[in-house]
Design an enzyme around this catalytic site. Sequence first.
Site, mmCIF file in Angstrom:
data_model
loop_
_atom_site.group_PDB
_atom_site.id
_atom_site.type_symbol
_atom_site.label_atom_id
_atom_site.label_comp_id
_atom_site.label_asym_id
_atom_site.label_seq_id
_atom_site.Cartn_x
_atom_site.Cartn_y
_atom_site.Cartn_z
ATOM 1 N N SER A 143 0.850 -1.193 0.000
ATOM 2 C CA SER A 143 0.000 0.000 0.000
ATOM 3 C C SER A 143 0.887 1.244 0.000
ATOM 4 O O SER A 143 1.713 1.402 -0.893
ATOM 5 C CB SER A 143 -0.938 -0.059 1.205
ATOM 6 O OG SER A 143 -1.839 1.007 1.183
ATOM 7 N N ASP A 174 -4.194 -4.731 5.983
ATOM 8 C CA ASP A 174 -4.662 -5.583 4.901
ATOM 9 C C ASP A 174 -3.535 -6.550 4.512
ATOM 10 O O ASP A 174 -2.371 -6.155 4.430
ATOM 11 C CB ASP A 174 -5.063 -4.712 3.699
ATOM 12 C CG ASP A 174 -5.723 -5.529 2.595
ATOM 13 O OD1 ASP A 174 -6.282 -6.600 2.897
ATOM 14 O OD2 ASP A 174 -5.681 -5.091 1.437
ATOM 15 N N HIS A 195 -2.630 -0.866 -3.275
ATOM 16 C CA HIS A 195 -3.699 0.115 -3.087
ATOM 17 C C HIS A 195 -3.241 1.423 -3.723
ATOM 18 O O HIS A 195 -2.532 2.187 -3.100
ATOM 19 C CB HIS A 195 -3.968 0.392 -1.607
ATOM 20 C CG HIS A 195 -4.273 -0.829 -0.791
ATOM 21 N ND1 HIS A 195 -4.145 -0.839 0.576
ATOM 22 C CD2 HIS A 195 -4.706 -2.062 -1.141
ATOM 23 C CE1 HIS A 195 -4.500 -2.048 1.032
ATOM 24 N NE2 HIS A 195 -4.833 -2.798 0.011
#
Lengths: 279, 201
Positions: free
Chosen positions: B15, B135, B42
């Site tokens: 991310s 995540d 992401h």
Amino acid sequence: MPSKHERTRAIEVDLVVEALARRHGYDFSDYAKASLRRRVAALAVTLGCPTISDLLPRLLHDEAILPTVLSTLSVPVTEMFRDPLVFKAIREHILPVLATYPRLNIWQAGSATGEEAYSLAIMLEEAGLLHKVQIYATDINDAAMAKAEEGILPADQIAKYEDAYRKAGGTRTLAQYFSLGYGFAKLSASLKDHISFAHHNLVSDGVFCEVNMVICRNVLIYFDKSLQDHVLGLFEASLSRGGFLCLGSRENLGGSAAAHHFTPLDRELRLFKKSGEAS
Amino acid sequence: MSPRPVVQAVVIGCSAGGIAALHHILPRLPADLPVPVIVVCHTGPSPTDLFSSVLRRDCRLPVMEAPERGTARPGHIYVAPADYHLLMEEDKTFALSADPRVNNARPAIDLLFESAANVWGEGLLAVQLTGANDDGAAGMKEVKAAGGLCLVQDPATATATAMPEAAIATGAADWVAPLDWIAFLITSLCFSSAPAQDCRP
């Protein structure tokens, strides 16, 4: 190789699919497995079942369970003017063609809670076409459709969608199509009157009328190749000559039998036109 | 008994700071890497195209967005499309989902890791890089439970430490390595072989 645990889970999901098909008449066997498995697991959690196989007695004996099952297995996710450039292209390139017809039928398949059907109605109103349009918004999830039929959204959602509406070529404000009060926004009846919400299962139901445009976005991604082919065939059979097909931004006609009936209008945005002749 | 590669597929999650980390790692992978590399980053709502085109210029392996219902082929790098979850089907094809965000993310790393663990089991290498939330941690546990291998970027070398720290906290990590070592570790694991019976319980 999948582990023993994974193989067990695959059997459990297959049993749930069989119970749903034979007991309730809903066939999920051609849904893509990876997402279906997650949703079946979510259903087990929702219904308080420790394992997926604990769903089986409930599915077989609980008469009232079907709405919950369909709501969970067809997770309703939708937004107004999601992918605004697609709506802009519909506004600029498709609506002027549709304007030349005396009457229009539009099929929005997989409408969930209706936000996309509302978006279409607003664009048709702004193009001066709504008076001659009937939008058929269909889904298997009756609970989501009941919500769609109410036409009520949280007011702060509307504020969030204003940006997408403008990117989609909107020049007014989204709020003017809603009456606001008590933190909620209700879609104006003059728009909603042109939308019919109806139960339709893409797996098992057929053509229900001739339509000038089919919009079905982010539904095919949940289907396996054979069901995708079947559904694309259904869209092709429903569309009039020269009709338009709008798919989700990562969905394709691929090698489906219906593919040769369509020519791309905008490949990037997944807009297609049904060709004049069948070949 | 013919030897088989330990690793049959690589999945990577990242991310915040992930694009720079991927630019460090992916161009260092050799052109003959015998497995697919599948990436969830992401990136926010739109820049996947730009992201994969810059990678495409610098990588020896072909880089592309994971095609819906396409097959994950060895020697290719696949990037999850923006605003869709990316999952693997049992026949090693890509599935997309527009389901709600998971861990406040779409694509979510957990969904790729979990579904890939289901497909490749002990043949999967999961790599967790820099990022600012957790995540991927649940997914890494699934990878481990299915017998796969887990590699985590050393948080000391990460732009954002939460994601590698969460992955380490699961206890699933086989290796915690600095950014500079990750491409080398991936490559050597993808080329080393083991007798087939040694890979089975």
